[in-house]
Design an enzyme around this catalytic site. Structure first.
Site, PDB file in Angstrom:
ATOM      1  CB  THR A 197      -3.621  -2.454   1.516  1.00 53.48           C
ATOM      2  OG1 THR A 197      -4.012  -3.806   1.767  1.00 53.48           O
ATOM      3  CG2 THR A 197      -3.421  -1.728   2.831  1.00 53.48           C
ATOM      4  CB  VAL A 243      -0.370  -0.051  -2.889  1.00 49.32           C
ATOM      5  CG1 VAL A 243       0.684   0.879  -2.300  1.00 49.32           C
ATOM      6  CG2 VAL A 243      -0.266  -0.067  -4.416  1.00 49.32           C
ATOM      7  CG  HIS A 244      -0.317  -5.077   1.032  1.00 54.89           C
ATOM      8  ND1 HIS A 244      -1.675  -5.197   1.181  1.00 54.89           N
ATOM      9  CD2 HIS A 244       0.061  -6.104   0.220  1.00 54.89           C
ATOM     10  CE1 HIS A 244      -2.108  -6.250   0.487  1.00 54.89           C
ATOM     11  NE2 HIS A 244      -1.069  -6.811  -0.096  1.00 54.89           N
ATOM     12  CG  ASP A 245       4.136  -2.828   4.186  1.00 51.59           C
ATOM     13  OD1 ASP A 245       3.060  -3.279   4.646  1.00 51.59           O
ATOM     14  OD2 ASP A 245       5.196  -3.468   4.191  1.00 51.59           O
ATOM     15  CB  SER A 247      -1.937   1.726   2.417  1.00 54.34           C
ATOM     16  OG  SER A 247      -2.142   1.303   1.085  1.00 54.34           O
TER      17      SER A 247
END
Length: 319
Positions: A197, A243-245, A247
């Site tokens: 991420t 870009v965490h969630d 991903s």
């Protein structure tokens, strides 16, 4: 065939972006949204989920989760990152007329999986309390769920080891007991953690392009991310943010852009290394080995960032 998912989330700016990505994707059918706490209080995350459902015409049922981690150690909402209301302090309506499910989140998960065996993927992008309560209450759902995809953890690939402490990612740190239970339950888990991420960034110029290219989602995404981008600039000097969630959703629809490997995983549940996720890649059984009897799970270790951003753009801006 579309992928049926229950999206377990604590919206949250990046959660909202991931939720919209799932909603926009023709390959995903969102059956339910279960709320947890973390980026904001459980009241605010649930309100935000209902608002997003109402605002964008989502059909998924919203079920409210519990508001205390399994170890009973509560932490303050991440208002520094997501704003006081969880959505970057944008203006929200006083009244939201979308009803909640009568079921608490973990019961909603159990009942939905049992009604549609082999069809539901759980995508969890917050603390894993709801999933832990579900699998502990009804272990039989492990054989009935299609897949579990988690945004959380960090395993040291690409130099990424933690974002809340030097060795802990925030979701896992927020309920490490739940994370250890979920990861070591008898169901297939893929962890999309900071290793990938934090390889992908969305710049402010990219977000401006999304704003002008997506009539349905663009302005909203741009508005909520102003607060988020400022935090990342102030904290890390980034032009934009990691870009965490999203991903986790991208792994569901485009697994080919990720590199993965399998092994045994445990979570440190207390002390200065609380929330640290440890990966054992070898099959050797050591004299003392609390990993050896756990199921092998999958972690993502690399991603193609440019392809990721293009796919996100194409899905969001195709609506």
């Amino acid at each position: 065939m579309s992928e049926k998912i229950i999206f377990d989330t604590d919206p949250g700016i990046d959660d909202a972006m991931a939720l919209l990505l799932a909603h926009a994707c023709q390959d995903i059918e969102m059956i339910g949204i279960t709320t947890t706490f973390g980026n904001a209080s459980i009241e605010n995350t649930t309100r935000n989920a209902l608002y997003l459902k109402q605002e964008f015409g989502m059909h998924a049922e919203v079920a409210k989760g519990v508001n205390v981690p399994l170890d009973q150690v509560k932490t303050e909402p991440a208002t520094l990152v997501h704003g006081d209301n969880g959505l970057g302090n944008i203006e929200l309506p006083d009244q939201i007329n979308t009803p909640l499910s009568p079921l608490i989140a973990h019961d909603f998960i159990v009942e939905t999986i049992k009604k549609q065996p082999g069809e539901i993927t759980l995508v969890a992008v917050g603390r894993l309390t709801n999933l832990a309560l579900a699998i502990e209450k009804a272990p039989e759902i492990g054989k009935l769920v299609k897949e579990v995809i988690i945004m959380g953890g960090a395993f040291g690939h690409n130099g990424h080891t933690g974002n809340l402490t030097p060795f802990a990612e925030a979701n896992v740190y927020g309920d490490p007991l739940a994370a250890d239970i979920v990861i070591n339950a008898d169901w297939p888990v893929t962890i999309v953690g900071l290793d990938v991420t934090q390889q992908t960034q969305m710049s402010n110029a990219y977000l401006e392009k999304v704003r002008t290219s997506s009539e349905k989602y663009g302005q909203f995404i741009y508005d909520i991310t102003r607060f988020y981008a400022k935090f990342y600039n102030d904290d890390l000097g980034l032009d934009g943010f990691y870009v965490h969630d999203s991903s986790a959703i991208m792994y569901l629809v485009a697994p080919e852009i990720f590199t993965t490997k399998q092994g045994h995983i445990r979570v440190i549940t207390e002390g200065p290394a609380k929330g640290h996720t440890l990966f054992k890649g070898s099959d050797r059984v050591f004299p003392i080995d609390e990993w050896a009897t756990a199921p092998k799970q999958t972690i993502a270790i690399n991603v193609e960032p440019q392809t990721f951003n293009q796919r996100y753009f194409d899905i969001i801006c195709g609506n």
